[in-house]
Write a protein that holds these residues in place. Structure first.
Motif, mmCIF file in Angstrom:
data_model
loop_
_atom_site.group_PDB
_atom_site.id
_atom_site.type_symbol
_atom_site.label_atom_id
_atom_site.label_comp_id
_atom_site.label_asym_id
_atom_site.label_seq_id
_atom_site.Cartn_x
_atom_site.Cartn_y
_atom_site.Cartn_z
ATOM 1 N N CYS A 147 0.856 -1.188 0.000
ATOM 2 C CA CYS A 147 0.000 0.000 0.000
ATOM 3 C C CYS A 147 0.897 1.244 0.000
ATOM 4 N N THR A 148 0.808 2.050 -1.061
ATOM 5 C CA THR A 148 1.700 3.205 -1.215
ATOM 6 C C THR A 148 1.052 4.527 -0.795
ATOM 7 N N HIS A 149 -0.268 4.642 -0.927
ATOM 8 C CA HIS A 149 -0.952 5.884 -0.566
ATOM 9 C C HIS A 149 -2.341 5.562 -0.020
ATOM 10 N N THR A 150 -2.803 6.397 0.905
ATOM 11 C CA THR A 150 -4.151 6.300 1.455
ATOM 12 C C THR A 150 -4.832 7.650 1.289
ATOM 13 N N LEU A 151 -5.936 7.679 0.549
ATOM 14 C CA LEU A 151 -6.614 8.936 0.238
ATOM 15 C C LEU A 151 -7.885 9.051 1.078
ATOM 16 N N VAL A 152 -7.842 9.911 2.067
ATOM 17 C CA VAL A 152 -8.992 10.165 2.933
ATOM 18 C C VAL A 152 -8.831 11.548 3.543
ATOM 19 N N ASP A 153 -9.906 12.303 3.625
ATOM 20 C CA ASP A 153 -9.847 13.622 4.249
ATOM 21 C C ASP A 153 -10.840 13.680 5.414
ATOM 22 N N LYS A 188 -14.587 13.820 -5.585
ATOM 23 C CA LYS A 188 -13.345 14.405 -5.076
ATOM 24 C C LYS A 188 -12.204 14.208 -6.064
ATOM 25 N N CYS A 189 -11.414 15.259 -6.226
ATOM 26 C CA CYS A 189 -10.214 15.207 -7.052
ATOM 27 C C CYS A 189 -8.999 15.114 -6.129
ATOM 28 N N TRP A 190 -8.161 14.068 -6.349
ATOM 29 C CA TRP A 190 -7.023 13.805 -5.475
ATOM 30 C C TRP A 190 -5.701 13.975 -6.212
ATOM 31 N N LYS A 191 -4.769 14.651 -5.577
ATOM 32 C CA LYS A 191 -3.362 14.638 -5.991
ATOM 33 C C LYS A 191 -2.720 13.519 -5.181
ATOM 34 N N TYR A 192 -2.740 12.310 -5.748
ATOM 35 C CA TYR A 192 -2.451 11.143 -4.911
ATOM 36 C C TYR A 192 -0.991 11.046 -4.493
ATOM 37 N N LYS A 193 -0.085 11.666 -5.213
ATOM 38 C CA LYS A 193 1.322 11.633 -4.806
ATOM 39 C C LYS A 193 1.532 12.312 -3.458
ATOM 40 N N TYR A 194 0.633 13.272 -3.133
ATOM 41 C CA TYR A 194 0.740 14.014 -1.875
ATOM 42 C C TYR A 194 -0.417 13.690 -0.924
ATOM 43 N N ASP A 195 -1.243 12.688 -1.259
ATOM 44 C CA ASP A 195 -2.398 12.320 -0.436
ATOM 45 C C ASP A 195 -3.290 13.527 -0.163
ATOM 46 N N THR A 204 -13.723 19.399 -4.062
ATOM 47 C CA THR A 204 -14.853 18.498 -3.847
ATOM 48 C C THR A 204 -16.100 19.094 -4.484
ATOM 49 N N ILE A 205 -16.826 18.273 -5.217
ATOM 50 C CA ILE A 205 -18.148 18.627 -5.749
ATOM 51 C C ILE A 205 -19.168 17.784 -5.005
ATOM 52 N N ARG A 206 -20.271 18.397 -4.573
ATOM 53 C CA ARG A 206 -21.297 17.661 -3.836
ATOM 54 C C ARG A 206 -22.610 17.692 -4.606
ATOM 55 N N GLU A 207 -23.164 16.522 -4.832
ATOM 56 C CA GLU A 207 -24.431 16.400 -5.550
ATOM 57 C C GLU A 207 -25.530 15.909 -4.603
ATOM 58 N N LYS A 208 -26.768 16.301 -4.889
ATOM 59 C CA LYS A 208 -27.904 15.900 -4.050
ATOM 60 C C LYS A 208 -28.473 14.569 -4.545
ATOM 61 N N ARG A 209 -27.660 13.528 -4.453
ATOM 62 C CA ARG A 209 -28.085 12.203 -4.898
ATOM 63 C C ARG A 209 -27.017 11.193 -4.523
ATOM 64 N N GLN A 210 -27.274 9.916 -4.814
ATOM 65 C CA GLN A 210 -26.232 8.913 -4.767
ATOM 66 C C GLN A 210 -25.499 8.957 -6.114
ATOM 67 N N THR A 211 -24.241 9.312 -6.085
ATOM 68 C CA THR A 211 -23.448 9.359 -7.312
ATOM 69 C C THR A 211 -22.812 7.988 -7.521
ATOM 70 N N LEU A 212 -23.129 7.348 -8.648
ATOM 71 C CA LEU A 212 -22.774 5.949 -8.863
ATOM 72 C C LEU A 212 -21.638 5.745 -9.856
ATOM 73 N N GLY A 213 -21.182 6.811 -10.533
ATOM 74 C CA GLY A 213 -20.076 6.625 -11.467
ATOM 75 C C GLY A 213 -19.620 7.905 -12.124
ATOM 76 N N ILE A 214 -18.478 7.792 -12.819
ATOM 77 C CA ILE A 214 -17.846 8.917 -13.505
ATOM 78 C C ILE A 214 -17.370 8.440 -14.868
ATOM 79 N N CYS A 215 -17.436 9.312 -15.851
ATOM 80 C CA CYS A 215 -16.892 9.015 -17.179
ATOM 81 C C CYS A 215 -16.220 10.259 -17.732
ATOM 82 N N TYR A 216 -14.962 10.129 -18.152
ATOM 83 C CA TYR A 216 -14.218 11.249 -18.735
ATOM 84 C C TYR A 216 -14.462 11.347 -20.235
#
Length: 373
Positions: A110-116, A154-161, A166-178
């Motif tokens: 485990c190299t990084h843990t992303l949690v705020d 949430k957008c993470w700069k994972y090299k620095y954890d 953060t974007i917050r939506e009024k729903r259950q967000t189930l996925g992302i597509c670029y």
């Protein structure tokens, strides 16, 4: 119109009760320096001897075809989703407790843990992890975008954890597509809508939804679990979910332009081929689980039955520059690598943990080994 589903669907992660306080907003967040807590994940990395075995007794794994197990990552919490980092050196895994952990693909460490602080205070299972498609115009950024069942993106700069925004939506967000070329992404969830965002401005551009007109099918009526852009178009995308339809959208049109039916989708079981002319669908249903469709006419080209294993599918993707499709699901917990042209299985594996593989073409395959209820 409230989202409705017409048949039994697959299991879904429970949302946090405290998620009711969420609202749509964008904030810049920085993680405080805190003393790291005891790591809850245990990692077991295969030795060279075990990696080349065709049968792994301890894990009840059965391998068929040319397969080389690179590492086995065993955890004591369910993994909901995973994604390789841009350089494919690490794999990011989203857990049911709302924490993202990155594992080195070679060592399994485990190299990084992303949690705020927000993830700790209002935990929600991670539903998707994505990164911007890498190209000459968009080089490696060492950033990941994640969605949560409590409505956060949430957008993470994972090299620095570090959480960048953060974007917050009024729903259950189930996925992302670029978007394959532009700095845009789409989120989708339990309200039967798709939201398109400009990543650089961190603003919502538009929403895709049904008109609600009687006897007109021009949008979803239930949860959306999959979305993918047409690789040959700047404006076109498709989506699928619980309402047994795949919708075809054009961001220049107010509602869906066309659709095809008979696909009950409970995960990312949707993909375009490279020319953008054919669509792969993988369904969570008893029959017709792997199908190829013509995008122009929305007509079924063929249904593929690679073997006699009963497996309702959650996910499926086409492997670039090959005739292969990778798909996996529940019941018999089978991960298949199917040759679309030859209608046969190249690799078959019964999964209980998260594993990283190479197929006979040398391409990496990633699969979340979510334990089924």
């Amino acid at each position: 119109m409230d989202p409705q589903r017409v048949k039994e669907a697959g299991p879904i992660a429970p949302s946090s009760v405290k998620a009711a306080r969420k609202s749509f907003a964008v904030t810049n967040t920085y993680v405080k320096n805190v003393t790291p807590q005891k790591e809850i994940v245990t990692v077991h990395t295969s030795s060279p001897n075990i990696e080349h075995r065709s049968f792994h007794t301890e894990q009840n794994q059965i391998y068929q075809g040319e397969v080389n197990v690179l590492s086995i990552i065993d955890t004591n919490k369910d993994i909901m989703c995973c994604k390789y980092t841009e350089d494919t050196k690490d794999i990011a895994t989203g857990f049911i407790d709302g924490i993202i952990r990155l594992f080195d693909c070679n060592t399994g460490n485990c190299t990084h843990t992303l949690v705020d602080d927000e993830c700790r205070a209002y935990p929600g299972p991670v539903t998707a992890i994505k990164h911007r498609p890498v190209s000459k115009a968009h080089p490696i950024t060492n950033m990941l975008l994640s969605s949560y069942v409590n409505g956060c993106i949430k957008c993470w700069k994972y090299k620095y954890d570090q959480c960048i925004y953060t974007i917050r939506e009024k729903r259950q967000t189930l996925g992302i597509c670029y978007h394959p070329r532009f700095t845009k992404f789409v989120t989708y969830g339990d309200d039967a809508k798709l939201n398109m965002y400009d990543e650089e401005a961190q603003t919502q551009e538009r929403t895709f939804y049904s008109s609600g007109r009687k006897n007109i099918i021009d949008g979803h009526t239930s949860r959306i679990f999959a979305c993918v852009f047409n690789p040959k178009s700047h404006h076109e995308l498709i989506s699928g979910g619980w309402d047994d339809t795949v919708m075809c959208w054009d961001d220049r049109q107010p509602y869906a332009t066309k659709h095809f039916t008979g696909i009950h989708m409970c995960g990312e079981g949707l993909d375009f081929d490279k020319p953008g002319k054919q669509i792969l669908t993988c369904s969570w249903q008893d029959k017709d689980i792997i199908q190829i469709w013509d995008y122009g006419s929305c007509k079924l080209i063929e249904t593929i039955v690679p073997d006699n294993h009963q497996c309702k599918l959650y996910c499926g993707k086409l492997v670039p520059q090959t005739s292969l499709a990778v798909c996996g699901g529940s019941d018999s917990n089978v991960l298949r690598v199917v040759d679309i042209n030859m209608k046969m299985v190249r690799i078959l594996n019964s999964l209980s943990t998260h594993m990283v593989y190479r197929n006979s073409h040398g391409s990496r395959i990633e699969n979340p080994g979510v334990k089924q209820p």
